[in-house]
Design an enzyme around this catalytic site. Structure first.
Site, mmCIF file in Angstrom:
data_model
loop_
_atom_site.group_PDB
_atom_site.id
_atom_site.type_symbol
_atom_site.label_atom_id
_atom_site.label_comp_id
_atom_site.label_asym_id
_atom_site.label_seq_id
_atom_site.Cartn_x
_atom_site.Cartn_y
_atom_site.Cartn_z
ATOM 1 C CB CYS A 161 59.616 -5.259 120.566
ATOM 2 S SG CYS A 161 58.299 -4.395 119.671
ATOM 3 C CG HIS A 300 59.093 -11.195 121.916
ATOM 4 N ND1 HIS A 300 59.291 -10.017 122.599
ATOM 5 C CD2 HIS A 300 58.668 -10.837 120.665
ATOM 6 C CE1 HIS A 300 59.025 -8.986 121.808
ATOM 7 N NE2 HIS A 300 58.631 -9.465 120.634
ATOM 8 C CD GLU A 311 59.391 -16.417 122.224
ATOM 9 O OE1 GLU A 311 60.092 -16.166 123.218
ATOM 10 O OE2 GLU A 311 58.325 -15.805 121.957
ATOM 11 C CE LYS A 332 56.070 -8.647 124.554
ATOM 12 N NZ LYS A 332 57.155 -9.501 125.067
ATOM 13 C CG HIS A 337 54.530 -5.971 122.495
ATOM 14 N ND1 HIS A 337 55.668 -5.544 123.170
ATOM 15 C CD2 HIS A 337 54.978 -6.484 121.317
ATOM 16 C CE1 HIS A 337 56.730 -5.792 122.443
ATOM 17 N NE2 HIS A 337 56.338 -6.360 121.311
ATOM 18 C CG PHE A 396 58.784 -4.117 113.931
ATOM 19 C CD1 PHE A 396 58.282 -5.388 114.148
ATOM 20 C CD2 PHE A 396 57.884 -3.098 113.664
ATOM 21 C CE1 PHE A 396 56.920 -5.641 114.092
ATOM 22 C CE2 PHE A 396 56.521 -3.333 113.609
ATOM 23 C CZ PHE A 396 56.029 -4.604 113.823
#
Length: 408
Positions: A161, A300, A311, A332, A337, A396
């Site tokens: 991502c 994010h 975050e 998002k 996402h 990830f």
């Protein structure tokens, strides 16, 4: 060192298939999440996604080429065509100084699923001779380079991502250090299919709410996972003096990039946000924006429990008490996402935010989480006197990437 500016934008998203429509939808707080139409979800725990709607590849790609391209490449070529037209770069740069840095977190998964079904049903002789080039993740970059005769540095990136934040960041460095005069940079993803949805569901990543308006709710206490999105975004980055000399329109200057790894876990972020904070600090320090009072953060903000909490903690580590004064939002909440395309889409948002002095909202926000106690611009866009915008992406594998844009 060369200065680097943004001279072209392109976007294919769940809330608009061009930049103008996309930006208006963001400012209006439009939700792009709905029930999945691509396949029958009767047996699926997750039944919603943020699909691209009304996309016609024939606007950008000849019909005989469309059938040889996975959907992620079609999205990428469409966004690239928009960005290239917007910038006017073609014909104004040496092909050997024009690069393409476009990545995908997963690549041609639509093709992979379709050809696997064909193998099981009809046998190996029925597999398409185009299967391999349609599937491999570098092909969006390859197709774009071929179309625009871009013979300079070419670098697809795969960092889950964080993919397209890294592509834009590495393109920035290529121009900054003189390896290219302009780079077509971004990402693309198209994974709303049975296999991907089942896989992400079973690794406990997706929201199981199945109510489109309240599933992607970053930083809200009720959040239970992300909503899968798709699409592409492309930016044209250009050396400042080159852009200025040819009279190009400049959206923003890219002034900072941070790239770190948690080195902690394949899916979970480092609990104390160390890697994310380090990436933010690197980007802000390079930009000279660490102490700016006119900063917007495009988070994010995935709507997962661990990411949003981590975050928030990372932002506090970097900014201290000033974190409470900074405007933060997760788009998002509207786009879902978009995986490997998310960073590029959010880079477009960040560039437009500093250009227009408008911060898009985090929609669907209702219930405050004590662990997420910053200003996430809930539900309504706000006007703001911005000098900088930072875009965060975490993937990830522990990949962290941050970009900082400055108003010009």
């Amino acid at each position: 060192m060369n200065r680097v500016v943004v001279t072209g934008l392109g976007a294919v998203t769940p809330i608009g298939n061009d930049v103008e429509t996309f930006w208006k939808s963001l400012v209006d707080g439009k939700c792009g999440v709905d029930f999945i139409t691509r396949f029958d979800t009767a047996d699926f725990k997750v039944k919603i996604a943020a699909e691209v709607k009304g996309f016609d590849p024939l606007q950008y790609i000849p019909k005989n080429e469309v059938r040889k391209m996975d959907l992620f490449c079609q999205y990428a070529l469409a966004a690239a065509e928009q960005a290239v037209r917007d910038s006017g770069i073609i014909g104004n740069v040496d092909p050997e100084k024009l690069g393409v840095y476009v990545g995908s977190g997963i690549g041609g998964m639509e093709t992979f699923v379709g050809q696997t079904e064909k193998l099981i049903t009809n046998g190996p002789k029925r597999i398409s001779p185009h299967f391999i080039p349609m599937m491999i993740g570098n092909m969006a970059a390859g197709d774009i380079a071929i179309k625009y005769n871009a013979q300079g540095p070419s670098l697809p990136v795969v960092t889950a991502c964080a993919t397209s934040t890294n592509t834009i960041g590495e393109a920035y460095r290529a121009i900054k250090h003189g390896y290219a005069q302009a780079v077509i940079a971004g990402g693309a993803e198209a994974t709303i299919n049975e296999l991907a949805v089942a896989g992400f569901t079973n690794c406990m990543a997706l929201s199981t709410c199945n109510e489109p308006e309240r599933a992607s709710i970053p930083f809200d206490k009720r959040r239970d996972g992300f909503v899968m999105g798709e699409g592409s975004a492309i930016v044209v980055l250009e050396e400042y003096e080159h852009a200025k000399q040819r009279g190009a329109h400049i959206y923003a200057e890219l002034v900072g990039y941070g790239n770190t790894c948690d080195a902690y876990h394949v899916t979970a972020p480092q609990p104390e946000g160390k890697g994310a904070a380090a990436a933010m600090r690197l980007a802000l320090e390079e930009a000279g924006a660490l102490n700016s009072e006119k900063l917007y953060i495009n988070a994010h903000g995935t709507s997962t429990g661990l990411n949003d909490k981590g975050e928030t903690l990372a932002i506090k580590k970097v900014l201290g008490d000033r974190a409470y004064d900074v405007l933060i939002s997760s788009t998002k909440s509207m786009t879902g996402h978009m995986l490997g395309a998310a960073g590029a889409v959010e880079a477009v948002v960040s560039a437009l935010a500093v250009k227009h002095g408008v911060v898009p909202p985090t929609i669907g926000y209702q219930e405050k989480d004590p662990d997420c106690d910053l200003n996430y611009v809930p539900n309504q866009a706000v006007e703001a006197d911005l000098e900088y915008a930072m875009s965060n992406s975490f993937g990830f594998g522990g990949h962290n990437a941050c970009l900082v844009f400055r108003k010009v």
